[in-house]
Enzyme design. Structure first.
Site, PDB file in Angstrom:
ATOM      1  N   HIS A 138       0.819  -1.209   0.000  1.00  0.00           N
ATOM      2  CA  HIS A 138       0.000   0.000   0.000  1.00  0.00           C
ATOM      3  C   HIS A 138       0.855   1.262   0.000  1.00  0.00           C
ATOM      4  O   HIS A 138       0.554   2.216  -0.710  1.00  0.00           O
ATOM      5  CB  HIS A 138      -0.937   0.011   1.213  1.00  0.00           C
ATOM      6  CG  HIS A 138      -2.208  -0.731   0.987  1.00  0.00           C
ATOM      7  ND1 HIS A 138      -2.350  -2.074   1.264  1.00  0.00           N
ATOM      8  CD2 HIS A 138      -3.402  -0.334   0.492  1.00  0.00           C
ATOM      9  CE1 HIS A 138      -3.581  -2.454   0.967  1.00  0.00           C
ATOM     10  NE2 HIS A 138      -4.235  -1.427   0.489  1.00  0.00           N
ATOM     11  N   ASP A 139       1.894   1.274   0.818  1.00  0.00           N
ATOM     12  CA  ASP A 139       2.767   2.452   0.869  1.00  0.00           C
ATOM     13  C   ASP A 139       3.991   2.120   1.727  1.00  0.00           C
ATOM     14  O   ASP A 139       3.908   1.312   2.648  1.00  0.00           O
ATOM     15  CB  ASP A 139       2.041   3.660   1.472  1.00  0.00           C
ATOM     16  CG  ASP A 139       2.625   4.977   0.982  1.00  0.00           C
ATOM     17  OD1 ASP A 139       3.712   4.951   0.361  1.00  0.00           O
ATOM     18  OD2 ASP A 139       1.996   6.025   1.211  1.00  0.00           O
TER      19      ASP A 139
END
Length: 585
Positions: free
Chosen positions: A472-473
């Site tokens: 996701h990050d």
């Protein structure tokens, strides 16, 4: 009859043909027998219906009063509202992600029409193959979307491809380096997404001032590309091992007696599945398509790039494995029907209109951005958070459904990403099975099962959520979030295992209901903190809930309402079991 039509329209099977009753009659009957007796017409549930008729309107009214013109905090967030189209009301278009999609929806629909129409014309006029068209159109779309940054993406694609091809005789090393490089790309993109071409080679300097594409932040959508890159490598290495005998060949899907692979005169690969009765059969079972015995030459660079850049799913999925994609480019599944596409399109339209009504009447996104909840009651703050979460759910669901609808019109059946309403969840485990479902299926196939699955449940789950967080990050807080999710899952896992032996007891569903209410609070508070209210709003909500009289009264009433909602959720799933359906979420 009208109720039957409405029920069919809202059914799981209408949403995704994969969610149909089990084809194995014995297992289906066993599941039906395991379901409890229907409770819909009991006195208990009639009381629940009355509670729903009272509580749900109060929830909507509370959210509106805290976020509309009647709120004393309205002046603080009014500036984030835009002119709307429903009865002269303003619209809360302040969420940047959904605003990008909403403002460009007409262009996206135009692209859907152009792509599918052009493909039909080319297939008829030039007698080309579906994946050859996907390759050409996909590369053009890639350049249009990301401009000169498509060179960065192509560098990743080719590196990944040649890792698999060069290490095909050593599949263990191939898988290892695929994962190492795949995860490394996330860190590389995070640090060097805009690294000047001129710093690599001086004569490439003109590229730095060239067309950056419609979507300049190419790295945001590369994460979905990474999933397809890994899928191709894993499917290719598994197939090469089967052909060369490097690893034990898995049992063929039950439909087969044997697979026949042949090359036609035009050198186009043709895959025929020969069943016991000797007739050709399309693999309607998704699990069979995951291991479909394609010719080894089908794992080519052209098919790889066609799969990676397949336009309907390129931006954000849903995710389909390489084996499944390649099979469907050669066989139109019987699940792709005009009626099914129309039903799905109507459900998509219904979701879009629902989102529009919410954004025109409940301005909770703007309230959250400005933290305009001074003097609001705990009930109002909780509704600000809850409707925010519903908007987060809808803003992801709507693009995913548009892209899946696009693929269906194009003849490709991919998994539905959201099969449960956000408010229809009581289990953290089940929630993650129904949220971004195609990603969940991808994780199961390529991470969870290879690492041991349920035989080593906690460690494999930790590995899964660590990857999900990094995917996701690249942020430490997201990695910590992933680990906390696993920590929250442990009590549910052990409680489920311990109490499962009592499931025939009359008190079992009430104990499960109490546990489910606790689960819902944990999930709500975690998501309110991360996506809606932030630290200040979440702390204020918790303090008001337990340190004020109104808050304590709200907490008691909220627990009662959640308990009633959970019992209805339980019965809905029991009703599905009585039809031979168990989606495990």
């Amino acid at each position: 009859m009208q109720w039957d039509n409405i029920g069919s329209f809202l059914s799981l099977q209408a949403l995704d043909s994969r969610l149909k009753p089990r084809s194995d009659n014995k297992r289906r009957q066993k599941m039906i027998m395991s379901a409890g007796r229907p409770l819909w017409n009991t006195v208990e549930f009639k009381f629940y219906y009355v509670a729903f008729l009272i509580v749900v309107p109060l929830m909507i009214k509370s959210a509106m009063s805290a976020s509309n013109e009647t709120s004393p905090n309205y002046y603080r967030f009014e500036g984030l509202l835009s002119p709307g189209w429903i009865f002269g009301r303003k619209v809360d278009n302040s969420d940047s992600q959904y605003r990008f999609f909403r403002d460009n929806l007409p262009l996206l629909i135009g692209l859907v029409v152009m792509h599918t129409s052009l493909k039909r014309v080319c297939l008829f006029a030039f007698k080309t193959t579906r994946n050859r068209f996907d390759l050409v159109f996909g590369l053009i779309f890639l350049i249009g979307a990301h401009g000169v940054s498509s060179l960065r993406i192509m560098a990743h694609l080719l590196t990944n491809y040649y890792i698999a091809k060069s290490l095909k005789r050593h599949p263990g090393y191939g898988r290892f380096f695929t994962w190492v490089y795949g995860i490394s790309t996330l860190f590389i993109n995070d640090n060097f997404r805009a690294y000047p071409f001129g710093n690599i080679l001086p004569f490439l300097s003109p590229l730095d001032s060239s067309f950056k594409g419609i979507i300049a932040r190419w790295d945001v959508f590369f994460n979905f590309t990474l999933l397809r890159m890994i899928s191709f490598n894993m499917d290719f290495l598994a197939r090469y091992s089967d052909v060369t005998g490097k690893e034990p060949t898995p049992s063929p899907p039950p439909c087969f007696e044997k697979p026949a692979l042949s090359r036609s005169a035009s050198s186009t690969t043709k895959l025929e599945t020969i069943c016991e009765n000797g007739s050709n059969s399309i693999l309607t079972d998704e699990h069979a398509r995951l291991a479909a015995p394609h010719h080894i030459q089908d794992y080519s660079l052209a098919n790889y790039l066609a799969y990676i850049t397949y336009t309907p799913l390129f931006i954000a999925g849903p995710i389909i494995t390489f084996n499944d994609y390649l099979y469907q480019t050669k066989h139109l599944l019987p699940t792709i029907t005009r009626k099914g596409i129309i039903m799905y399109a109507l459900r998509f339209l219904f979701c879009v209109l629902t989102m529009e009504v919410v954004l025109h009447y409940i301005y909770v996104v703007a309230v959250s951005k400005t933290k305009a909840w001074d003097n609001d009651t705990p009930f109002q703050i909780s509704m600000i958070g809850l409707f925010n979460l519903n908007i987060v759910w809808l803003k992801l669901l709507i693009p995913w459904r548009l892209f899946r609808l696009w693929a269906m019109v194009d003849g490709i059946d991919v998994p539905e990403n959201m099969i449960r309403c956000m408010n229809n969840n009581y289990s953290a485990l089940a929630f993650w099975r129904s949220w971004h479902r195609s990603f969940n299926k991808w994780v199961l196939r390529y991470i969870y099962i290879p690492l041991g699955g349920s035989n080593n449940r906690i460690l494999t789950t930790l590995a899964v959520f660590s990857f999900v967080a990094i995917w996701h990050d690249i942020e430490l807080k997201l990695l910590l979030w992933g680990w906390l999710i696993v920590l929250f899952l442990i009590p549910e896992i052990f409680a489920t295992q311990y109490f499962s032996k009592y499931q025939r007891k009359p008190w079992y569903r009430f104990v499960c209901g109490a546990g489910a209410v606790s689960n819902i609070w944990l999930m709500m508070i975690a998501n309110l903190f991360g996506f809606c209210l932030g630290y200040d709003g979440t702390v204020k909500l918790i303090k008001d809930m337990f340190l004020t009289f109104d808050g304590i009264k709200f907490t008691v009433c909220a627990n009662a309402a959640l308990f009633i909602a959970v019992q209805v959720m339980f019965e809905q799933r029991e009703s599905e079991k009585r039809q031979g359906i168990n989606v495990k979420c």
